[in-house]
Design an enzyme around this catalytic site. Structure first.
Site: not given
Ligand code: ADP
Ligand code: MG
Length: 444
Positions: A109, A111-116, A132, A226
């Site tokens: 996944g 976000g604005a400043f992140s890749n997971v 993250k 959130d």
């Molecule tokens: P943001 O603040 O950018 O929304 P998140 O912490 O929600 O960041 O992470 C973005 C996405 O990454 C999540 O919606 C999910 O799809 C994936 N993700 C985040 N944490 C996990 C995790 N522990 N296990 C699996 N997927 C995750």
């Molecule tokens: Mg999120």
């Protein structure tokens, strides 16, 4: 995208995702017309594409038929696509400084400043994790402070329904948050896949979310702020196909079988639930003293009240999530952001017929006590836990108790679509005063 927008997009996504999936469910960048898997000289699996070849098809219909036969044949070849995808993805993974211990496997996944990413611990101590990766070099001082806030809050949290923080460290340009991996991913695509959840599965999910919230509100002094299907993750559970498929409900035409429900494993392959993303979370009281943050004698009433208001934000969000799970679309929807805003401020939602006809009055009653405009009158987490639908008691609930006049007009008992909401909004003008908390994007 804000919470409201993302939830509002759900119905649309529900349909569109199905459309895209059904037409394009081969690997990314692979032609839907024809795809061949081959092994290149380095031993890596690669995908080659070519156009469908046909010997002068008699007509377009025959060509389409031939093409779909080819696709079917492709699908029937037993290739472990997840392994193939992993090999392809791994070669595409970026290299981050200081992340040597962790082998990135797949992007989960962003976000604005992140890749997971999904990643593997090369020392095998932790097995698979989620990482993250935050681009701290793009952040200003406030954004960086939010990351530290997120990590600090997660450090003090330990609950089975909350994603665990494993580690946090930084390089010059990046922050790395190492998290427990939730292999099932987000709840949102599961709602799209199953169209809506049965009451059993909805309860299975929301009770676990509620346990996490109860722990945050009552034990940790934290509000999440959130809660939404994208931040509700899960671990997959064994799937048992339904023995006696239930009669179809409206909108069920393309509903996938949710399978048999078992209390420990849930259904639809959705097992343990874990809430994630503490990026907007806030500490509301000091766990050491059990009092609002700051010096007690000097605390202003609005700070004390703020605790109640803040917790209410999570309860409202739980109401939105529960509504969405049960029927497959969110309670507040409108293409116009102004009208949507107005509907939320006035708490204008409906249990629309025919989608809500088969859903129990008790479930509707619980939703009605969560989507209450006045945060002081909204259910808190204790009241939620004690509700008969949650406790699975058979007792009847008094249905309209505690509903606002608007709810009573357009709310739970409505079995048909009332007058268009645009007209309702125009008719009513300003509604009862509402706390700005409901609409404001939480700030940290
Ligand atoms: P943001 O603040 O950018 O929304 P998140 O912490 O929600 O960041 O992470 C973005 C996405 O990454 C999540 O919606 C999910 O799809 C994936 N993700 C985040 N944490 C996990 C995790 N522990 N296990 C699996 N997927 C995750
Ligand atoms: Mg999120």
């Amino acid at each position: 995208m804000t919470k409201i927008q993302s939830i509002n997009n759900l119905i649309q996504q529900r349909k569109e995702t199905r459309l895209v999936e059904s037409h394009n469910d081969l690997a990314p960048n692979v032609s839907t017309v024809h795809a061949e898997h081959s092994t290149n000289p380095t031993g890596e699996l690669s995908f080659a594409t070519k156009a469908a070849e046909s010997d002068e098809p008699k007509n377009a219909q025959a060509a389409t038929q031939e093409t779909s036969n080819q696709i079917r044949q492709e699908r029937s070849v037993e290739i472990d696509r997840s392994v193939a995808a992993e090999i392809v993805n791994r070669s595409k993974m970026p290299q981050y400084p200081g992340l040597d211990r962790w082998i990135l496997v797949e992007k989960l996944g962003y976000g604005a400043f992140s890749n997971v990413y999904r990643a593997r611990d090369s020392t095998t101590e932790f097995g698979e994790v989620a990482i993250k990766v935050l681009r701290s070099f793009q952040m200003d001082i406030n954004q960086r402070a939010k990351i530290l806030n997120e990590v600090q809050i997660m450090r003090n949290i330990d609950h089975p329904n909350i994603v665990k923080l494993i580690d946090f460290f930084e390089s010059q340009q990046f922050c790395y948050i190492i998290l427990e991996l939730c292999t099932g991913g987000e709840l949102l695509p599961q709602i799209v896949r199953l169209t809506y959840f049965s009451e059993d599965l909805s309860k299975h999910v929301i009770v676990q979310v509620a346990k996490a919230i109860e722990y945050l509100h009552e034990t940790s002094g934290v509000v999440h702020r959130d809660i939404k299907p994208e931040n509700i993750l899960f671990l997959p559970a064994p799937f048992t196909p339904s023995k006696n498929p239930k009669p179809q409900q409206p909108g069920d035409e393309d509903k996938e079988d949710e399978g048999e429900f078992t209390s420990n494993f849930g259904s639809g392959g959705i097992g343990e639930i874990k809430i994630a993303d503490f990026g907007l979370s806030k500490v509301i009281w000091d766990t050491r003293t059990g009092t609002p943050c700051g010096t007690v004698g000097y605390t202003a009433p609005e700070i004390v009240n703020d605790e109640q208001y803040s917790k209410g934000v999570d309860m409202w969000a739980m109401g939105c999530v529960l509504y969405t799970l049960l029927c497959g679309f969110p309670p507040f929807r409108d293409e116009s952001i102004q009208i949507l805003t107005k509907k939320i401020v006035c708490g204008q939602f409906m249990f629309l017929s025919p989608w809500w006809d088969h859903i129990s009055k008790s479930a509707q009653d619980l939703v009605s006590h969560l989507l209450v405009v006045d945060p002081m009158k909204r259910y808190n987490i204790k009241e939620f836990m004690e509700h008969p639908w949650i406790r699975q008691a058979d007792e009847e609930t008094i249905f309209t108790v505690g509903l606002s006049p608007l709810d009573q007009r357009y709310g739970p008992m409505s079995q048909t679509y009332p007058q268009p909401l645009k007209d309702v909004v125009a008719d009513q003008g300003p509604c009862q005063p509402v706390s700005a908390h409901i609409l404001s994007v939480p700030s940290t």
